[in-house]
Design a protein around this motif. Sequence first.
Motif, mmCIF file in Angstrom:
data_model
loop_
_atom_site.group_PDB
_atom_site.id
_atom_site.type_symbol
_atom_site.label_atom_id
_atom_site.label_comp_id
_atom_site.label_asym_id
_atom_site.label_seq_id
_atom_site.Cartn_x
_atom_site.Cartn_y
_atom_site.Cartn_z
ATOM 1 N N VAL A 1 -8.398 -0.648 0.517
ATOM 2 C CA VAL A 1 -7.603 -1.692 1.160
ATOM 3 C C VAL A 1 -7.500 -1.403 2.652
ATOM 4 O O VAL A 1 -7.770 -0.288 3.103
ATOM 5 N N ILE A 2 -7.102 -2.427 3.398
ATOM 6 C CA ILE A 2 -6.798 -2.283 4.818
ATOM 7 C C ILE A 2 -5.329 -2.666 4.979
ATOM 8 O O ILE A 2 -4.992 -3.849 5.005
ATOM 9 N N PRO A 3 -4.431 -1.675 5.034
ATOM 10 C CA PRO A 3 -3.001 -1.991 5.136
ATOM 11 C C PRO A 3 -2.648 -2.501 6.532
ATOM 12 O O PRO A 3 -3.167 -2.012 7.538
ATOM 13 N N VAL A 4 -1.762 -3.503 6.576
ATOM 14 C CA VAL A 4 -1.347 -4.091 7.845
ATOM 15 C C VAL A 4 0.179 -4.144 7.896
ATOM 16 O O VAL A 4 0.812 -4.655 6.965
ATOM 17 N N ASP A 5 0.740 -3.627 8.966
ATOM 18 C CA ASP A 5 2.175 -3.739 9.229
ATOM 19 C C ASP A 5 2.360 -4.937 10.146
ATOM 20 O O ASP A 5 2.105 -4.859 11.351
ATOM 21 N N ARG A 6 2.812 -6.043 9.581
ATOM 22 C CA ARG A 6 2.879 -7.297 10.336
ATOM 23 C C ARG A 6 3.963 -7.290 11.407
ATOM 24 O O ARG A 6 3.992 -8.157 12.267
ATOM 25 N N GLU A 7 4.845 -6.298 11.387
ATOM 26 C CA GLU A 7 5.926 -6.251 12.372
ATOM 27 C C GLU A 7 5.658 -5.244 13.490
ATOM 28 O O GLU A 7 6.466 -5.112 14.397
ATOM 29 N N PHE B 1 1.344 2.229 -7.455
ATOM 30 C CA PHE B 1 0.499 1.069 -7.145
ATOM 31 C C PHE B 1 -0.193 1.246 -5.807
ATOM 32 O O PHE B 1 -1.394 0.983 -5.673
ATOM 33 N N GLY B 2 0.549 1.699 -4.797
ATOM 34 C CA GLY B 2 -0.041 1.919 -3.485
ATOM 35 C C GLY B 2 -1.108 2.994 -3.513
ATOM 36 O O GLY B 2 -2.148 2.883 -2.845
ATOM 37 N N ARG B 3 -0.870 4.015 -4.293
ATOM 38 C CA ARG B 3 -1.865 5.092 -4.411
ATOM 39 C C ARG B 3 -3.171 4.557 -4.979
ATOM 40 O O ARG B 3 -4.262 4.885 -4.503
ATOM 41 N N LEU B 4 -3.062 3.689 -5.996
ATOM 42 C CA LEU B 4 -4.268 3.130 -6.601
ATOM 43 C C LEU B 4 -4.971 2.169 -5.648
ATOM 44 O O LEU B 4 -6.203 2.186 -5.544
ATOM 45 N N ALA C 1 0.818 -1.216 0.000
ATOM 46 C CA ALA C 1 0.000 0.000 0.000
ATOM 47 C C ALA C 1 0.850 1.264 0.000
ATOM 48 O O ALA C 1 0.344 2.344 -0.286
ATOM 49 N N ASP C 2 2.141 1.130 0.322
ATOM 50 C CA ASP C 2 3.040 2.277 0.358
ATOM 51 C C ASP C 2 3.883 2.407 -0.911
ATOM 52 O O ASP C 2 4.682 3.349 -1.026
ATOM 53 N N LEU C 3 3.734 1.476 -1.851
ATOM 54 C CA LEU C 3 4.498 1.557 -3.094
ATOM 55 C C LEU C 3 4.078 2.789 -3.902
ATOM 56 O O LEU C 3 2.900 3.160 -3.908
#
Length: 230
Positions: free
Chosen positions: A114-120, A105-108, A100-102
């Motif tokens: 989308v629901i972005p998740v930071d797994r760390e 592509f992330g902008r689109l 989602a931060d690319l």
Amino acid sequence: MQFLRSLLFALIFYPGTLLFVLAGIVAGAVGTPPMLKVVYGWAHFHHWLAQDLFGIRTEIVGTVPPGAFLIAVKHQSMFETIEMLLVARIPIIVLKRELADLPLFGRLTRRYGVIPVDREAGAKALREMLADAKAAKATGRPVVIYPEGTRVTPGTTPPLRAGFAGLYRALGLPVVPVALDSGRLFPRGLLKRSGTIHFKIGEVIPAGLRREEIEQRVHAAINALETSAP
């Protein structure tokens, strides 16, 4: 021949994806419906390449019912992350934050939903995911999640990540489980194989179950096609 087809797929799909992303960003400036058409055009583009270059067919047993559901999908390959755009109906996607931060592509993806998740990031990431999930629920669209958290090899059945239960509880939606076997033909890496990828859409699991029960039922349902699980 397999190598040449796989190479040709990469040479067509990734530059083509860039063109679709640019078109989607432009369409998004006009409105949501044109942007969604571009996104679904990209999904059909991927489906066509997989079918015509590799001879990959998809066989779907069952249907995803219309309306707001949490759709829990087995994750073996990039294939289903795109194919689910066609199997479901305008789903919001839970995906890793790096995507989602690319640029572009992330902008689109954020414009699409989308629901972005930071797994760390632990508890902080879970809180952010739940906040985004509640906003997603308000749209009335289904939400697709890959509850194992990452791609797994065929035959493996890891436990579900904790985020699934939190999302299930926060959304209060029934769950549609989806089993598949895409990893046999469309594994990580360049080489792909011809054949049929099966999707098995399970019976709807009601909202409001205890964590142990919902995890057990979803785990069993998304692994319904695994024949060599340990």
